[in-house]
Design a protein around this motif. Structure first.
Motif, mmCIF file in Angstrom:
data_model
loop_
_atom_site.group_PDB
_atom_site.id
_atom_site.type_symbol
_atom_site.label_atom_id
_atom_site.label_comp_id
_atom_site.label_asym_id
_atom_site.label_seq_id
_atom_site.Cartn_x
_atom_site.Cartn_y
_atom_site.Cartn_z
ATOM 1 N N UNK A 61 -4.512 -13.881 7.511
ATOM 2 C CA UNK A 61 -5.354 -12.848 8.116
ATOM 3 C C UNK A 61 -4.804 -11.435 7.904
ATOM 4 N N UNK A 62 -3.492 -11.279 7.896
ATOM 5 C CA UNK A 62 -2.918 -9.931 7.932
ATOM 6 C C UNK A 62 -2.401 -9.400 6.598
ATOM 7 N N UNK A 63 -2.144 -10.260 5.624
ATOM 8 C CA UNK A 63 -1.662 -9.763 4.338
ATOM 9 C C UNK A 63 -2.737 -8.889 3.693
ATOM 10 N N UNK A 64 -2.393 -7.643 3.442
ATOM 11 C CA UNK A 64 -3.333 -6.692 2.841
ATOM 12 C C UNK A 64 -4.178 -5.938 3.846
ATOM 13 N N UNK A 65 -4.112 -6.333 5.123
ATOM 14 C CA UNK A 65 -4.895 -5.652 6.157
ATOM 15 C C UNK A 65 -4.348 -4.242 6.384
ATOM 16 N N UNK A 66 -5.236 -3.326 6.727
ATOM 17 C CA UNK A 66 -4.804 -1.967 7.029
ATOM 18 C C UNK A 66 -4.515 -1.854 8.517
ATOM 19 N N UNK A 67 -3.356 -1.300 8.825
ATOM 20 C CA UNK A 67 -2.937 -1.129 10.226
ATOM 21 C C UNK A 67 -2.089 0.127 10.316
ATOM 22 N N UNK A 68 -2.438 0.994 11.221
ATOM 23 C CA UNK A 68 -1.747 2.273 11.417
ATOM 24 C C UNK A 68 -1.692 3.077 10.113
ATOM 25 N N UNK A 69 -2.777 3.013 9.359
ATOM 26 C CA UNK A 69 -2.870 3.788 8.124
ATOM 27 C C UNK A 69 -2.116 3.207 6.941
ATOM 28 N N UNK A 70 -1.665 1.973 7.052
ATOM 29 C CA UNK A 70 -0.908 1.344 5.974
ATOM 30 C C UNK A 70 -1.485 -0.024 5.642
ATOM 31 N N UNK A 71 -1.378 -0.415 4.374
ATOM 32 C CA UNK A 71 -1.790 -1.740 3.934
ATOM 33 C C UNK A 71 -0.592 -2.669 4.075
ATOM 34 N N UNK A 72 -0.678 -3.632 4.977
ATOM 35 C CA UNK A 72 0.445 -4.512 5.277
ATOM 36 C C UNK A 72 0.738 -5.492 4.150
ATOM 37 N N UNK A 73 2.005 -5.805 4.007
ATOM 38 C CA UNK A 73 2.463 -6.866 3.103
ATOM 39 C C UNK A 73 3.039 -7.943 4.022
ATOM 40 N N UNK A 74 2.362 -9.085 4.094
ATOM 41 C CA UNK A 74 2.763 -10.140 5.025
ATOM 42 C C UNK A 74 2.899 -11.448 4.253
ATOM 43 N N UNK A 75 4.100 -12.059 4.335
ATOM 44 C CA UNK A 75 4.325 -13.346 3.674
ATOM 45 C C UNK A 75 5.482 -14.075 4.340
ATOM 46 N N UNK A 76 5.724 -15.296 3.887
ATOM 47 C CA UNK A 76 6.862 -16.061 4.425
ATOM 48 C C UNK A 76 8.144 -15.349 4.030
ATOM 49 N N UNK A 77 9.043 -15.234 4.987
ATOM 50 C CA UNK A 77 10.325 -14.583 4.710
ATOM 51 C C UNK A 77 11.163 -15.493 3.831
ATOM 52 N N UNK A 78 11.869 -14.892 2.890
ATOM 53 C CA UNK A 78 12.768 -15.643 2.024
ATOM 54 C C UNK A 78 14.156 -15.613 2.647
ATOM 55 N N UNK A 79 14.923 -16.669 2.461
ATOM 56 C CA UNK A 79 16.289 -16.677 3.000
ATOM 57 C C UNK A 79 17.105 -15.519 2.434
ATOM 58 N N UNK A 80 17.935 -14.956 3.267
ATOM 59 C CA UNK A 80 18.772 -13.847 2.840
ATOM 60 C C UNK A 80 19.808 -14.348 1.844
#
Length: 105
Positions: A61-80
């Protein structure tokens, strides 16, 4: 597993992120890293939800969505990745072997 949320506005707080993500399930934890020297937010965060289905729904739902004037990048976090160690490339350390040394003769 955690969710990586990038391209965030620098005004975003933990509470802002909880509000957005709770629409997709139970938010267990929000981590908003800050710069060590300035204390300012670094523009990304990690959100942990109670199960993988909720995380997937939030990502979809949120990957690429605009929020607070920004296009969000949302994905599974990769291990550090570990810091240090062999980073590959180069010869590492001294010398590279061989070669003519003009100053030797």
């Amino acid at each position: 597993m955690s969710i990586y949320v990038g391209n965030l506005s620098y005004q975003v707080t933990d509470e802002d992120l909880k509000e957005v993500f709770k629409e997709y399930g139970e938010v267990k934890r929000v981590q908003v890293p800050t710069d060590r020297e300035t204390g300012k937010m670094r523009g990304f965060a990690f959100v942990e939800m109670s199960n993988e289905d909720e995380e997937t729904a939030a990502i979809d739902a949120l990957d690429g969505a605009e929020w607070m004037g920004r296009s969000l990048k949302v994905n599974k976090a990769k291990p550090r990745e570990e810091r240090g160690g062999n980073r590959g490339g180069g010869y590492g350390g001294r010398g590279g072997g061989g070669g003519f040394n003009r100053n030797r003769y």
